[in-house]
Design an enzyme around this catalytic site. Structure first.
Site, PDB file in Angstrom:
ATOM      1  N   GLU A 218       0.821  -1.225   0.000  1.00 34.63           N
ATOM      2  CA  GLU A 218       0.000   0.000   0.000  1.00 34.63           C
ATOM      3  C   GLU A 218       0.847   1.263   0.000  1.00 34.63           C
ATOM      4  OE1 GLU A 218      -2.957   0.128   3.128  1.00 34.63           O
ATOM      5  OE2 GLU A 218      -4.441  -0.784   1.804  1.00 34.63           O
TER       6      GLU A 218
ATOM      7  N   HIS B 202       8.792 -26.242   0.881  1.00 32.08           N
ATOM      8  CA  HIS B 202       8.041 -27.332   0.256  1.00 32.08           C
ATOM      9  C   HIS B 202       6.875 -26.805  -0.569  1.00 32.08           C
ATOM     10  CE1 HIS B 202      10.466 -29.817   2.876  1.00 32.08           C
ATOM     11  NE2 HIS B 202      10.162 -28.973   3.845  1.00 32.08           N
TER      12      HIS B 202
ATOM     13  N   LYS C  14     -14.194   0.945  -2.953  1.00 32.95           N
ATOM     14  CA  LYS C  14     -15.119   1.241  -1.844  1.00 32.95           C
ATOM     15  C   LYS C  14     -16.335   2.003  -2.363  1.00 32.95           C
ATOM     16  CE  LYS C  14     -11.582   1.479   1.758  1.00 32.95           C
ATOM     17  NZ  LYS C  14     -10.859   2.296   2.708  1.00 32.95           N
TER      18      LYS C  14
END
Ligand SMILES: O=P(O)(O)OC[C@H]1O[C@H](O)[C@H](O)[C@@H](O)[C@@H]1O
Length: 462
Positions: free
Chosen positions: A302, A323, A437
């Site tokens: 951000e 792994h 938003k």
């Protein structure tokens, strides 16, 4: 100077990112030096501004008086509590999770004795209707407490969580407990700015702590946002701030070439700009530091992902991700810089019994400790990556305790701010998330209109 230890409890080494160590995919000294040189004026500005009370998100580590206010609010909340639910998302949760993890949160068998006497902690940072409803149904309304953190007070996910929990308390006929069972942490009221969480809690008589308006969420770990969770898990909040303070002390006295966060920022940006290194991996080798990598992902993403710039942060954990992701880091596109955080694992775990190891045909493990295996792995993977020509930064830490975590958190925050300077982006604010938003609000309003048009029940209720 490319390796540094100083007074810190960690040793920062970027020689594994240099061409002299890993070949053509590494940086030449000149490329690094140019960036370090470019950071000197920024360091001077940081020093001056910190001296005048600027950069509150860093300078807060030099303060102590607010810790007692935070502790008092928490003690009041904890009266009669067995469970603490923390609502909040992004920067209002990840710093706390990082600190709680150090105290053994969600690590089987790794509860500190101090934490055993404290209420258990649950973080709800993701909104999922099923998890929230099931989670609430399993809780006891008499002994559950809610800490609701939102800087803006307007984040929809956090508000929905708070509203759901309030509703759940009322349905359990525990409405009278709400002022004791909830605590908010949000910005003070500001003229002309809506703060729905503050408005709601003030209306219900729920106490609120103030979120410092000068401190952005992802930079808030040293503020009361992080400290309240540290205290809730029995950690030494002062030691966490001490660790951060020591990084600031080094900032006061060191040149860019000697200041580890400057070296880290210069390395990451030079690798991105000159060598096409687009992915920035953080891989601690300790469960207790695993959430540092998650917190760092938000911090880096951000802060720097702006104006078409930035690199992609990636959280990994050792040895488990050997792994899973290691193949890609070793052999995939050469666009990863890997930061290994290697604790000095003590040798206080038991050695493996030789007879059982031999029975398994694993003679090489006979008499060996888990700590020895993990130590060997974290060294081997760094060396293997370097041999494959992949840039590796190594941060060796003595002991992942509060002070060390304070060092690491402050290091990463300062490094990110400095990287922003080199990239030419403002590390504060996150304008890119606003459109999503806004559209969410529009779609929610549109679905509301659809429901009222089609549902007789809704029409009747309007
Ligand atoms: O603390 P709040 O105001 O609730 O914000 C919580 C989070 O949501 C926002 O969408 C931002 O992208 C994050 O930077 C912030 O940390």
């Amino acid at each position: 100077m490319r390796e540094m230890a100083g007074t810190m409890t960690f040793h920062h080494d970027i020689t594994g990112c240099l061409d002299e160590r890993i070949g053509a995919r590494g940086l030449a000294h000149a490329a690094l030096d140019a960036r370090l040189h470019a950071l000197e004026p920024k360091l001077a500005e940081l020093r001056e501004s910190l001296g005048q009370g600027g950069y509150r998100m860093l300078g807060i580590a030099r303060e102590n008086q607010d810790i007692e206010t935070t502790r008092a609010a928490l003690e009041r909340l904890f009266d009669g509590a067995k469970t603490l639910v923390v609502f909040g998302t992004g920067g209002s949760s990840l710093g706390g999770q990082t600190l709680a993890r150090l105290a053994g949160w969600c690590i089987p068998g790794d509860q500190r004795p101090a934490a055993n006497t404290l209420p258990r902690v649950r973080f709800y940072d993701n909104l999922d209707p099923l998890s929230l409803q099931h989670g609430l149904n399993l809780l006891d309304p008499e002994t559950t407490r809610f800490l609701v953190i939102s800087k803006s007070g307007g984040t929809a996910e956090t508000l929905m969580q708070a509203l759901s929990a309030l509703d759940w308390m009322r349905r359990a006929d525990m409405g009278h407990m709400i002022p004791r069972a909830f605590l908010g942490l949000s910005e003070p009221a500001r003229e002309g700015t809506k703060n729905p969480l503050r408005q709601l809690f003030e209306g219900l008589g729920v106490p609120l702590l103030d979120h410092d308006p000068e401190i952005g969420g992802r930079f808030s770990v040293f503020s009361n946002v992080g400290m309240i969770v540290a205290l809730a898990r029995g950690l030494d909040a002062h030691a966490i701030r001490d660790g951060g303070r020591q990084v600031l002390d080094e900032l006061e006295s060191q040149s860019a070439a000697d200041f580890a966060p400057a070296v880290g920022a210069a390395t990451a940006v030079a690798l991105a700009e000159d060598k096409g290194v687009r992915v920035n991996v953080m891989m601690p080798y300790a469960d207790r530091l695993s959430h540092l990598a998650r917190w760092y992902v938000q911090l880096w993403a951000e802060s720097l992902g702006k104006d078409g710039k930035g690199t992609t942060p990636l959280a990994a954990l050792g040895p488990v991700d050997q792994h899973s992701q290691l193949q890609l880091f070793m052999d995939g596109p050469p666009d990863h810089m890997i930061t290994l955080i290697r604790p000095a694992h003590g040798r206080d775990d038991p050695p493996m019994p030789a007879d059982l190891a031999e029975m398994a045909g694993a003679e090489n493990l006979a008499g060996r400790r888990v700590s020895e295996l993990v130590s060997a792995q974290q060294q081997a993977i760094g060396d293997a990556l370097m041999q494959a020509g992949r840039p590796v930064r190594v941060i060796d830490v003595d002991n992942p305790d509060e002070t060390t975590l304070g060092h690491l958190l402050m290091h990463m925050m300062v490094e990110t701010i400095l990287a922003g300077h080199l990239l030419g982006v403002d590390p504060f604010g996150q304008p890119g998330v606003e459109l999503g938003k806004k559209l969410t609000r529009e779609y929610l309003a549109a679905s509301d209109e659809r429901d009222s048009a089609h549902s007789p029940a809704r029409r009747g209720a309007d």
